[in-house]
Every structure is written in structure tokens, then in C-alpha cells.
Design a protein around this motif. Sequence first.
Motif, PDB file in Angstrom:
ATOM      1  N   VAL A  71       0.912  -1.069   0.125  1.00  0.00           N
ATOM      2  CA  VAL A  71      -0.086  -0.050  -0.085  1.00  0.00           C
ATOM      3  C   VAL A  71       0.826   1.134  -0.002  1.00  0.00           C
ATOM      4  CG1 VAL A  71      -1.923   1.200   1.259  1.00  0.00           C
ATOM      5  CG2 VAL A  71      -1.727  -1.597   1.340  1.00  0.00           C
ATOM      6  N   TYR A  72       0.535   2.022  -1.134  1.00  0.00           N
ATOM      7  CA  TYR A  72       1.594   3.284  -1.198  1.00  0.00           C
ATOM      8  C   TYR A  72       0.653   4.317  -0.756  1.00  0.00           C
ATOM      9  CZ  TYR A  72       4.923   0.388  -3.568  1.00  0.00           C
ATOM     10  OH  TYR A  72       5.986  -0.699  -3.710  1.00  0.00           O
ATOM     11  N   VAL A  73       1.194   5.167   0.061  1.00  0.00           N
ATOM     12  CA  VAL A  73       0.246   6.457   0.559  1.00  0.00           C
ATOM     13  C   VAL A  73       0.973   7.864   0.376  1.00  0.00           C
ATOM     14  CG1 VAL A  73      -1.131   7.167   2.384  1.00  0.00           C
ATOM     15  CG2 VAL A  73      -0.879   5.055   2.144  1.00  0.00           C
ATOM     16  N   ASN A  74       0.634   8.751  -0.415  1.00  0.00           N
ATOM     17  CA  ASN A  74       1.253   9.978  -0.273  1.00  0.00           C
ATOM     18  C   ASN A  74       0.535  10.690   0.681  1.00  0.00           C
ATOM     19  OD1 ASN A  74       2.834   9.818  -2.715  1.00  0.00           O
ATOM     20  ND2 ASN A  74       2.097  11.383  -3.830  1.00  0.00           N
ATOM     21  N   LEU A  75       1.269  11.356   1.703  1.00  0.00           N
ATOM     22  CA  LEU A  75       0.965  12.127   2.868  1.00  0.00           C
ATOM     23  C   LEU A  75       1.218  13.558   2.620  1.00  0.00           C
ATOM     24  CD1 LEU A  75       2.438   9.834   5.570  1.00  0.00           C
ATOM     25  CD2 LEU A  75       0.107   9.885   4.803  1.00  0.00           C
ATOM     26  N   ASN A  76       0.203  14.395   3.208  1.00  0.00           N
ATOM     27  CA  ASN A  76       0.435  15.862   3.083  1.00  0.00           C
ATOM     28  C   ASN A  76       1.471  16.005   4.274  1.00  0.00           C
ATOM     29  OD1 ASN A  76      -1.711  16.589   1.316  1.00  0.00           O
ATOM     30  ND2 ASN A  76      -3.262  16.127   2.913  1.00  0.00           N
TER      31      ASN A  76
ATOM     32  N   GLU B  54      -3.112  10.632  -1.134  1.00  0.00           N
ATOM     33  CA  GLU B  54      -3.342   9.626  -2.334  1.00  0.00           C
ATOM     34  C   GLU B  54      -3.043   8.351  -1.681  1.00  0.00           C
ATOM     35  OE1 GLU B  54      -2.512   9.467  -6.998  1.00  0.00           O
ATOM     36  OE2 GLU B  54      -1.009  10.043  -5.652  1.00  0.00           O
ATOM     37  N   GLU B  55      -4.003   7.355  -1.899  1.00  0.00           N
ATOM     38  CA  GLU B  55      -3.799   6.134  -1.536  1.00  0.00           C
ATOM     39  C   GLU B  55      -3.899   5.097  -2.555  1.00  0.00           C
ATOM     40  OE1 GLU B  55      -5.892   3.131   1.739  1.00  0.00           O
ATOM     41  OE2 GLU B  55      -6.352   5.107   1.977  1.00  0.00           O
ATOM     42  N   LYS B  56      -2.900   4.194  -3.165  1.00  0.00           N
ATOM     43  CA  LYS B  56      -3.113   3.297  -4.160  1.00  0.00           C
ATOM     44  C   LYS B  56      -2.251   1.950  -3.462  1.00  0.00           C
ATOM     45  CE  LYS B  56      -3.714   6.142  -8.130  1.00  0.00           C
ATOM     46  NZ  LYS B  56      -3.251   6.597  -9.438  1.00  0.00           N
TER      47      LYS B  56
ATOM     48  N   THR C 196      -6.910   1.462  -6.851  1.00  0.00           N
ATOM     49  CA  THR C 196      -7.095   2.758  -6.121  1.00  0.00           C
ATOM     50  C   THR C 196      -8.196   2.675  -5.223  1.00  0.00           C
ATOM     51  OG1 THR C 196      -6.570   3.906  -8.235  1.00  0.00           O
ATOM     52  CG2 THR C 196      -7.866   5.143  -6.401  1.00  0.00           C
ATOM     53  N   THR C 197      -8.011   2.892  -3.988  1.00  0.00           N
ATOM     54  CA  THR C 197      -8.790   2.782  -2.655  1.00  0.00           C
ATOM     55  C   THR C 197      -8.804   4.130  -1.734  1.00  0.00           C
ATOM     56  OG1 THR C 197      -9.575   1.323  -1.121  1.00  0.00           O
ATOM     57  CG2 THR C 197      -7.150   1.639  -1.348  1.00  0.00           C
TER      58      THR C 197
ATOM     59  N   LYS D 137       6.753  18.280 -10.063  1.00  0.00           N
ATOM     60  CA  LYS D 137       5.489  17.935 -10.350  1.00  0.00           C
ATOM     61  C   LYS D 137       5.419  16.414 -10.211  1.00  0.00           C
ATOM     62  CE  LYS D 137       4.137  21.754 -13.224  1.00  0.00           C
ATOM     63  NZ  LYS D 137       3.504  22.109 -14.684  1.00  0.00           N
ATOM     64  N   GLU D 138       6.370  15.558 -10.406  1.00  0.00           N
ATOM     65  CA  GLU D 138       6.463  14.134 -10.206  1.00  0.00           C
ATOM     66  C   GLU D 138       6.216  13.831  -8.798  1.00  0.00           C
ATOM     67  OE1 GLU D 138       8.778  10.691 -12.472  1.00  0.00           O
ATOM     68  OE2 GLU D 138       9.845  11.885 -11.083  1.00  0.00           O
ATOM     69  N   SER D 139       5.130  12.996  -8.574  1.00  0.00           N
ATOM     70  CA  SER D 139       4.849  12.573  -7.335  1.00  0.00           C
ATOM     71  C   SER D 139       5.672  11.274  -6.871  1.00  0.00           C
ATOM     72  CB  SER D 139       3.401  12.303  -7.151  1.00  0.00           C
ATOM     73  OG  SER D 139       2.928  11.220  -7.696  1.00  0.00           O
ATOM     74  N   PHE D 140       5.290  11.064  -5.533  1.00  0.00           N
ATOM     75  CA  PHE D 140       5.887   9.745  -5.124  1.00  0.00           C
ATOM     76  C   PHE D 140       5.325   8.585  -5.910  1.00  0.00           C
ATOM     77  CE2 PHE D 140       5.219   6.192  -1.946  1.00  0.00           C
ATOM     78  CZ  PHE D 140       6.330   5.704  -2.199  1.00  0.00           C
ATOM     79  N   TRP D 141       4.075   8.518  -6.009  1.00  0.00           N
ATOM     80  CA  TRP D 141       3.436   7.379  -6.818  1.00  0.00           C
ATOM     81  C   TRP D 141       3.804   7.486  -8.276  1.00  0.00           C
ATOM     82  CZ3 TRP D 141       1.153   3.032  -6.118  1.00  0.00           C
ATOM     83  CH2 TRP D 141       0.690   2.482  -6.970  1.00  0.00           C
ATOM     84  N   ASP D 142       4.046   8.665  -8.993  1.00  0.00           N
ATOM     85  CA  ASP D 142       4.431   8.588 -10.354  1.00  0.00           C
ATOM     86  C   ASP D 142       6.153   7.912 -10.287  1.00  0.00           C
ATOM     87  OD1 ASP D 142       2.115   9.768 -10.938  1.00  0.00           O
ATOM     88  OD2 ASP D 142       3.000  11.756 -10.619  1.00  0.00           O
TER      89      ASP D 142
END
Length: 621
Positions: free
Chosen positions: A43-48, A55-57, A116-117, A607-612
Motif C-alpha cells: 500500500v503506497y500512501v502519499n501524505l500531506n 493519495e492512496e494506491k 485505487t482505494t 510535479k512528479e509525485s511519489f506514486w508517479d
Amino acid sequence: AAMKKIKNIKHNIIKIISVISFILVFISINAFTKMPEAKNETVYVNLNYDGSVKEEKMVNWLYITASSENDSEFIDYGKYSEIKNMNNGEKPKVDGSKVIWPYNAFKSGSLFYEGTTKKALPIDVSIKYFLEGKEIKGEQLAGKSGNIKIEIKIKNNLKQNKVISYTDYHGKDKPVEEDYYVPLMVQVSLKADITKFSKITADSSMNVLTGKDLNISFADFPFPESNFIIEMYGKDIELNPINIVVIPSKIPVTTDLEETEKNLYEFDDGLIEMEDGCDDIVNGNNKLNNGLTDLKNGSGELVNAISDINSGLGTLKNSSEDMTRGLFDINSALNDFKNKSGELVSAVNQLSSNIVSIKNGLDQSASGASTLSANTAALAAGMGDLKNNHGSLVAIAESLVSSDPTNVTYQQLLAIANGEMDAMNSMHGGMQAISDGMGNLSGGLSSLAGGITQYGNGVSQLSSSMAALPSGLDQLIEGYDQLISGWSRYSGGVSEIHEGTDKLYTETQTLPDDIGKIIDGNIKIRNGIKKLKNEGISEIRSKIIENIDKVKSGTALTDEINSLYKNYNSFMDNDNNLNSQVQFIMQTDEIKQEKTGNNNLQEEIKKESFWDRFINLFKKE
């Protein structure tokens, strides 16, 4: 009755058909739809910046070893708003929480797919930033300088409600009514550029320097919360992402609970023996106390006896001193007597010689007294005759007066005759007495002469015996000297014994009180041992039993928690995804200063996020 029997048979047939139908359906489903043999969920989670979810994927990895297309479908479980095959173009069928993949989706036996969840995570993350002691938003830190503090709080949301039971020390079932959670190991890490940060402190962290980056990492099990604090001084602050990894994991128990329980039981056995020992000591103490009481009473009698002996010895000492003086006086007298014994022997010899002369004189006196006694007897007889003759004269005078009472001459003659008669009577009595006395004198002188003879014989014997007196006195004085010497030793011994008993009395007169103090101390010891048993050992035993129960409770709780870790296999559907493993990877965005210019590459990186960046790993095809 027959109809009722037919209805029962029909009912039983329907039940049997229903069961058979269920089994056939199960066999049919199992034959064509299988679960993957292995699964991994990441589970990969982008945190503020504040730790809230941006974002949670999730990426699912499914693995099969099917050898033919007869195994046409494989089922995975989980509700997703969007599903993307990351390996090929095959798409799944979605039936509620079932994600059914065709056999063709598994090339080389593996399939990666993205889901995506917005399902709630098993943990909550809270991140706070402080600059010079004042709270500040993360995005406002970029470019500033000063002392910063980062507080990261992680809360475990997987609280369990099941009551656990264990068998306590006394063999009774007891519930464990404590909050407990699925054990999640949380690892928090942050890279700090040491060219921009200094004075870095982070308690309980592990720090590794790689080049100019200091890797600060923490690890903990939140039950239910864990707090991590990083403090440092920053200049033109830019922060790398904060990374958080969450993995269901067995709790590392630092203590062997079974060994601890065994040691506690052994300790308890020792305490039980100590309790028995305390009882034995108390019983022995009571016997000792009784003996000490008897000893105290006996010591009182002993002290009184020593006092009496000492008093008697004092009297004997005083008497012995008088006796000593008497012995010395006798010794002095004996020496004087020895010195005068020669004169005494001479006097006795002289006395013996004089007694012979006295005897001869007494013999002569006795002879003269005998002659004188005969003469006085004759004179007394003559006076008797004279008195008788004068009696005739008195009778004549009395007849004359009778013949002539008035005749004065006759009366005078009678008076004269009577006076002479009285004189004659007196003379006759005196002569008779003289005659008797002379007779007695003669007899006494004869007896005296005989006694003098016997006395002379005794004096002669004494004179013979007195010849040996000086040598006898010498022996007597020598023996007496030995007597005095022995008596002196005896008297000195009495004095020493008296002094000894006096000291003994002085030293023993406090013995009863001292034994009484020992008795009091012994009672205190007994009471102390009783208190040790009733309050000390019993209290320790109660604590040991309490700790044994805590260990048993902890063992039961640990076993339950570890079973939770083993059973927490899937984030998406833990009930159905049985052959699964799961981990969570979380990351905040980095805090950077804004860049100027039209650098397209830099803008693209920004602009590239952790998930990207993660998805790019799978775009090798």
C-alpha cells in the motif's frame, strides 16, 4: 399415519438433494475459480505535510503455478474504485469484492496490478513542525532558518475487542481485560543534509551518515501510539520526504516469558520453604524463650547463692583472720613456754625434793598430834570428874538454902556454886572439843602425810616426764609452724576465693536482667520473624503470585497479539485473502524552495509525485 410417514420421507429426500446440490456447486466453483498461491500487497500512501492522506494506491502481486488453461480464472478480493493491470492488457471481472483474473493475465506465473482505494488505513499519522518554538505549517518552512522541531505521532487503529483468558496461579480461568492491537512495526526515516542542518538530536533513533546525508530512523510498535521527535538547526531549510513503513510483525519479546514464569515459580517455592522455615524458627524460638526464662529464674537463684557464698566467705575470712592471730599468739606462748620449760623442770625437781622434807615434818607432826590428842582426852576426862564433884557442892548449897531461905550467906554460896558449875560445864565442853579436835588433827595430819606421799610420787613422775618436755615442745612448735603455714595458705585461699566470689557476684548480679533483655530481644526476633512471614514473605509471595499471573496474562496476550500479526495478511480483505502478505509505504512530499527560470526538467521533477516515480519502475516494457 401413513401420510405423515410419506411427508417425512419426502422432506428428508429434499434435504439430501439440497446438500448434494450445494456440494456440486462448491466443486464446480472450486474447479474453475482458484485463489492465487501467493499474494503480496504493498500500500503506497502519499501524505500531506501534516500526515493526512493525500493519495492512496496499492500494488497487488499475484503468483500462480497453473500448468494449463483449464484453471481458467483466479480470484482476488478487494474493493477498488479503479483497477489497472501493470503487466499486460488483460482485464479482470469485478463482482462486488471479487477481482477475477483470467489465466492469460499471468505471464511467467506473476501478475502486478494497481488498485485505487480510499479504505481507512490501519494507522493515523500526525506531523507537526515548530520553528523557534512556534508551530508552523510544513510548506511554510522552505527557505527559513532557525531551530526546528518535528513531532511525528502514529496511532494504531487496529484495536481488538476480544477478551482473552488464561489460567492463573491457582488454576482458575481469568480474563485479560486490556486494550491490545494488531502488532504493526512502524519505521520512520528522514534524511538530513548536514551541510544545511546541525545540532541534530533524535532520541532513540539510529543515525547513519552516508556522504552528506544523515539517515535518521526510528522503529517502534504503537500500542496505541508512538511519538518521534527530531530537533535540529537549519539554514535555508529544505526537507527531504519523511518516509514511514508499516509492517505487521511479531513483537520482539526481550524476556523469555516461559523462563521468567519458571523462575517465578522457583522463587515462590523458595518463599514457601522460607515460610516453613519461619514456622520452625518461631517454634524453636518459643522453646529457646522457655529455656531462657528457666535460665533467668535459675540465674537469679545462682546470684543469690553466690551472694550467700560470698557473705559466708566474708565471715570465714574475718574468722580466719581472728584464727590466724590466735594461732600466732599460741605460737608465741609456746615459744615462751619453751623458753621457760627449763626453769619449770628445775622447779618441779625442787618441788619433788621439798615434798620429801614436808612429808617427814608431817609424819612428826602427826605423831605429836596423836600424843597431844591422848593427853587432851585425859584432861577432858579429869574435867568431867571435877564437874561431877562440883555437882555435889551445888547440891549441898541448895540444901542449905532450903533449910534457911533467908540466909544471905547460903544464897550467895548457892549462887557461887551454880556459877562455878556453869564454868565447869563450859570448860568440860571446851576440853571435850579440844580433845575431839586434836583427834581429828592427828587423823588429818596422818591423811595429809599420806596425800603428800602420793603427791610426791606424782611430782616425781612429773619430774621424770618433764625431762622430755623441751624436746617435745620443739616438735610441737615445729608442727605448729607447719600448721600456721598451712593455715596461712588456707586463709590466703579463702581471701582469694572471697575476692573471686565478690567479682563473680559483681559480674553475675546483672545476669537475670541481661537474660531478661535477651528474652525481650528474642521475643522481638520471634515477632519480627512472624511479621516477616505474615507481612514480608506473604506480601512478597502475593507479589510473586501477582507477577506469575501477570506473566501468564502477558504470555496469553503476547500469544494472541502474535496470532493477530500472523492473521493480518491483507489490507483489502483479510478474511478471504489467506495466502497474502501486506506492507504500507508512506511518504510526505519534500519541502523545497521555489525554483525560478524555465527549466522544464526541474519543473517535471517538481510535479512528479511519489506514486508517479514508483509507477515508472514498471514501465520498462
